[in-house]
Design a protein around this motif. Structure first.
Motif, PDB file in Angstrom:
ATOM      1  N   LEU A 122      -5.201   4.553   3.028  1.00  0.00           N
ATOM      2  CA  LEU A 122      -4.340   3.384   2.908  1.00  0.00           C
ATOM      3  C   LEU A 122      -4.898   2.271   3.786  1.00  0.00           C
ATOM      4  N   ASP A 123      -5.043   1.085   3.249  1.00  0.00           N
ATOM      5  CA  ASP A 123      -5.542  -0.061   3.997  1.00  0.00           C
ATOM      6  C   ASP A 123      -4.384  -0.618   4.826  1.00  0.00           C
ATOM      7  N   MET A 124      -4.317  -0.207   6.089  1.00  0.00           N
ATOM      8  CA  MET A 124      -3.213  -0.616   6.949  1.00  0.00           C
ATOM      9  C   MET A 124      -3.324  -2.075   7.387  1.00  0.00           C
ATOM     10  N   GLU A 125      -4.502  -2.682   7.236  1.00  0.00           N
ATOM     11  CA  GLU A 125      -4.627  -4.112   7.527  1.00  0.00           C
ATOM     12  C   GLU A 125      -3.833  -4.916   6.501  1.00  0.00           C
ATOM     13  N   THR A 126      -3.879  -4.492   5.262  1.00  0.00           N
ATOM     14  CA  THR A 126      -3.094  -5.144   4.223  1.00  0.00           C
ATOM     15  C   THR A 126      -1.625  -4.768   4.368  1.00  0.00           C
ATOM     16  N   GLY A 127      -1.389  -3.535   4.775  1.00  0.00           N
ATOM     17  CA  GLY A 127      -0.019  -3.073   4.971  1.00  0.00           C
ATOM     18  C   GLY A 127       0.631  -2.621   3.672  1.00  0.00           C
ATOM     19  N   ILE A 128       1.900  -2.335   3.768  1.00  0.00           N
ATOM     20  CA  ILE A 128       2.695  -1.895   2.623  1.00  0.00           C
ATOM     21  C   ILE A 128       3.724  -2.987   2.349  1.00  0.00           C
ATOM     22  N   GLN A 129       3.757  -3.443   1.130  1.00  0.00           N
ATOM     23  CA  GLN A 129       4.747  -4.451   0.739  1.00  0.00           C
ATOM     24  C   GLN A 129       5.743  -3.796  -0.210  1.00  0.00           C
ATOM     25  N   ASP A 130       7.010  -4.135  -0.040  1.00  0.00           N
ATOM     26  CA  ASP A 130       7.983  -3.641  -1.015  1.00  0.00           C
ATOM     27  C   ASP A 130       9.072  -4.668  -1.242  1.00  0.00           C
ATOM     28  N   VAL A 131       9.756  -4.495  -2.346  1.00  0.00           N
ATOM     29  CA  VAL A 131      10.841  -5.399  -2.713  1.00  0.00           C
ATOM     30  C   VAL A 131      11.874  -4.608  -3.503  1.00  0.00           C
TER      31      VAL A 131
END
Length: 162
Positions: A122-131
């Protein structure tokens, strides 16, 4: 094939993470609502009718990918995955809470262990986005999560062509 394997690895992890999360299903003709763990799909739900009859579920799909090689560096592949979540609940006050619980299980699992199948990170620099979708779709509640995964590098082959 790596992106296909990534989707399969996500499915295995998500099934494990939500196995004990029992949620109601939409009553079918002659059958009362039952509780069960979410089904996890890759690519799409099986058919159009499944969008309502299969809840609770999550669907993982490739949104986009980037493959590049900078001078002097290893090849790099990034794959953006969109995971759509759907739960069913007749109680409006419970539907969103159930949806968030399902999404949280998966998010926390990825943050605790950001490696899938010993090869996708998982690319933690990009992070996880949710909605959580704000639309009034009750008794179905929908949300999505966007994750970016580092793919294993493809090694360059030098062949002698005749």
């Amino acid at each position: 094939m790596d992106r296909t394997y990534l989707l399969e690895a996500m499915k295995v992890r998500q099934e494990h993470d939500t196995a004990d999360l029992l949620m109601p299903t939409k009553p079918q003709k002659g059958v009362d609502s039952v509780e069960r763990a979410p089904e996890i799909f890759t690519y799409r739900v099986p058919d159009r009718q499944s969008e309502t009859t299969k809840a609770p579920y999550a669907v993982n799909m490739v949104l986009n990918s980037t493959f590049r090689r900078l001078p002097g560096e290893e090849p790099e592949g990034l794959c953006t995955i969109r995971t759509v979540f759907c739960v069913y609940n007749e109680r409006h006050d419970e539907g969103t809470k159930m949806l968030l619980n399902m999404m949280e299980r998966i998010r926390i699992s990825y943050q605790k262990d950001p490696i899938l199948d010993a090869r996708y990170e998982l690319d933690m620099e990009t992070g996880i986005q949710d909605v959580v979708y704000p639309d009034d779709t009750a008794p179905f509640y929908l949300g999505e999560m966007i994750t970016v995964w580092k793919l294993p590098p493809v090694k360059r082959e030098v062949r002698a062509w005749l």
